[in-house]
Design a protein around this motif. Structure first.
Motif, PDB file in Angstrom:
ATOM      1  N   UNK A  60     -13.418   9.422  16.021  1.00  0.00           N
ATOM      2  CA  UNK A  60     -11.968  10.028  15.795  1.00  0.00           C
ATOM      3  C   UNK A  60     -11.311   9.529  17.310  1.00  0.00           C
ATOM      4  N   UNK A  61     -11.955   9.889  18.179  1.00  0.00           N
ATOM      5  CA  UNK A  61     -11.343   9.779  19.649  1.00  0.00           C
ATOM      6  C   UNK A  61     -11.173   8.198  19.910  1.00  0.00           C
ATOM      7  N   UNK A  62     -12.073   7.517  19.361  1.00  0.00           N
ATOM      8  CA  UNK A  62     -11.890   6.053  19.628  1.00  0.00           C
ATOM      9  C   UNK A  62     -10.958   5.461  18.861  1.00  0.00           C
ATOM     10  N   UNK A  63     -10.642   5.948  17.696  1.00  0.00           N
ATOM     11  CA  UNK A  63      -9.738   5.409  16.820  1.00  0.00           C
ATOM     12  C   UNK A  63      -8.410   5.870  17.080  1.00  0.00           C
ATOM     13  N   UNK A  64      -8.180   6.891  17.771  1.00  0.00           N
ATOM     14  CA  UNK A  64      -7.004   7.531  18.316  1.00  0.00           C
ATOM     15  C   UNK A  64      -6.430   6.907  19.587  1.00  0.00           C
ATOM     16  N   UNK A  65      -7.468   6.178  20.095  1.00  0.00           N
ATOM     17  CA  UNK A  65      -7.182   5.651  21.797  1.00  0.00           C
ATOM     18  C   UNK A  65      -6.064   4.701  21.569  1.00  0.00           C
ATOM     19  N   UNK A  66      -5.688   3.844  20.586  1.00  0.00           N
ATOM     20  CA  UNK A  66      -4.595   2.737  20.566  1.00  0.00           C
ATOM     21  C   UNK A  66      -3.408   3.577  20.259  1.00  0.00           C
ATOM     22  N   UNK A  67      -3.492   4.933  19.781  1.00  0.00           N
ATOM     23  CA  UNK A  67      -2.103   5.640  19.271  1.00  0.00           C
ATOM     24  C   UNK A  67      -1.810   5.875  17.849  1.00  0.00           C
ATOM     25  N   UNK A  68      -3.123   5.509  17.138  1.00  0.00           N
ATOM     26  CA  UNK A  68      -2.904   5.802  15.612  1.00  0.00           C
ATOM     27  C   UNK A  68      -2.687   7.218  15.415  1.00  0.00           C
ATOM     28  N   UNK A  69      -1.895   7.280  14.454  1.00  0.00           N
ATOM     29  CA  UNK A  69      -1.688   8.820  13.856  1.00  0.00           C
ATOM     30  C   UNK A  69      -2.840   9.078  12.977  1.00  0.00           C
ATOM     31  N   UNK A  70      -2.626  10.460  12.797  1.00  0.00           N
ATOM     32  CA  UNK A  70      -3.778  10.880  11.825  1.00  0.00           C
ATOM     33  C   UNK A  70      -4.073  10.169  10.571  1.00  0.00           C
ATOM     34  N   UNK A  94     -11.814   9.246   6.148  1.00  0.00           N
ATOM     35  CA  UNK A  94     -11.886  10.909   6.293  1.00  0.00           C
ATOM     36  C   UNK A  94     -10.635  11.319   5.541  1.00  0.00           C
ATOM     37  N   UNK A  95     -10.310  13.017   5.351  1.00  0.00           N
ATOM     38  CA  UNK A  95      -9.173  13.395   4.907  1.00  0.00           C
ATOM     39  C   UNK A  95      -8.314  13.460   6.278  1.00  0.00           C
ATOM     40  N   UNK A  96      -7.089  13.641   6.258  1.00  0.00           N
ATOM     41  CA  UNK A  96      -6.315  13.703   7.361  1.00  0.00           C
ATOM     42  C   UNK A  96      -6.447  15.147   8.195  1.00  0.00           C
ATOM     43  N   UNK A  97      -7.036  16.311   7.232  1.00  0.00           N
ATOM     44  CA  UNK A  97      -7.302  17.537   7.553  1.00  0.00           C
ATOM     45  C   UNK A  97      -8.729  17.558   8.628  1.00  0.00           C
ATOM     46  N   UNK A  98      -9.531  16.667   8.068  1.00  0.00           N
ATOM     47  CA  UNK A  98     -10.653  16.878   8.969  1.00  0.00           C
ATOM     48  C   UNK A  98     -10.456  15.673  10.195  1.00  0.00           C
ATOM     49  N   UNK A  99      -9.648  14.878  10.177  1.00  0.00           N
ATOM     50  CA  UNK A  99      -9.473  14.158  11.521  1.00  0.00           C
ATOM     51  C   UNK A  99      -8.882  15.089  12.293  1.00  0.00           C
TER      52      UNK A  99
END
Length: 204
Positions: free
Chosen positions: A151-161, A170-175
């Motif tokens: 999840x951190x890797x996926x968030x690294x480019x500024x992606x939203x939940x 995954x679900x947004x709540x899980x993220x």
């Protein structure tokens, strides 16, 4: 006459790769039998050329050296693995050892030390940069789970939940929960800082 040690060299920077190949080629008992520039080319090259030792950089396109090491350990367990990296991060050392590497050296180590490491892993020894080993012990274990790292890797480019959730199925709540836990574990104030800290530690 003793057979030369067969070495596979994986490094994405051509100048560095060629320099390493030249330095190792000066050793009478070492032969570089294959060179690749991508992590996802390592297994195929090793299958074709059957090296005794694979020297892997960490930061490569396709697969990281740590991921390539895990592939080799699974498919060709007889190949000894030496990780050679610019990034002397304790987290990288820990993950490299978990993936099956027998040695971990930083690139500014003397050339003689690299050749010595190649010979020593063939004798069944572990070879780890002493300063890095001490830092890894002082730094403690990676607190992140595999999913938190994803999840951190996926968030690294500024992606939203929502984007991260679609990407990782995954679900947004899980993220949101994974990100919150990762932020807590890294001692960060937000997700961007959590990514930075995790990268500096070598956890990503």
């Amino acid at each position: 006459m003793r057979r030369s040690v067969r070495v596979l060299l994986a490094e994405d920077q051509s100048m560095v790769r060629e320099a390493l190949a030249t330095l190792l080629g000066l050793e009478e008992d070492i032969e570089v039998v294959a060179q690749v520039a991508r992590g996802d080319e390592v297994l195929a090259a090793a299958t074709t050329h059957r090296p005794d030792v694979a020297l892997l950089d960490i930061e490569m396109p396709g697969l990281t050296g740590i991921e390539a090491a895990a592939q080799l350990r699974e498919e060709l367990p007889e190949v000894k693995i030496v990780i050679v990296t610019t990034f002397g991060r304790p987290g990288y050392l820990r993950r490299a050892m978990e993936s099956g590497a027998e040695a971990f050296l930083v690139k500014d180590a003397p050339a003689a030390q690299l050749a010595d490491a190649v010979r020593r892993v063939l004798r069944g020894e572990r070879v780890i940069d002493p300063a890095l080993a001490a830092a890894a012990l002082a730094d403690g274990a990676d607190p992140l789970t595999a999913r938190e790292r994803d999840v951190l890797r996926a968030a690294a480019d500024g992606s939203v939940n929502a984007e991260i959730a679609r990407c990782l199925l995954l679900s947004e709540g899980t993220v949101r929960n994974y990100l919150s836990t990762a932020i807590q574990k890294t001692g960060a104030r937000n997700r961007a800082e959590a990514v930075r800290i995790a990268r500096e530690k070598g956890w990503l």
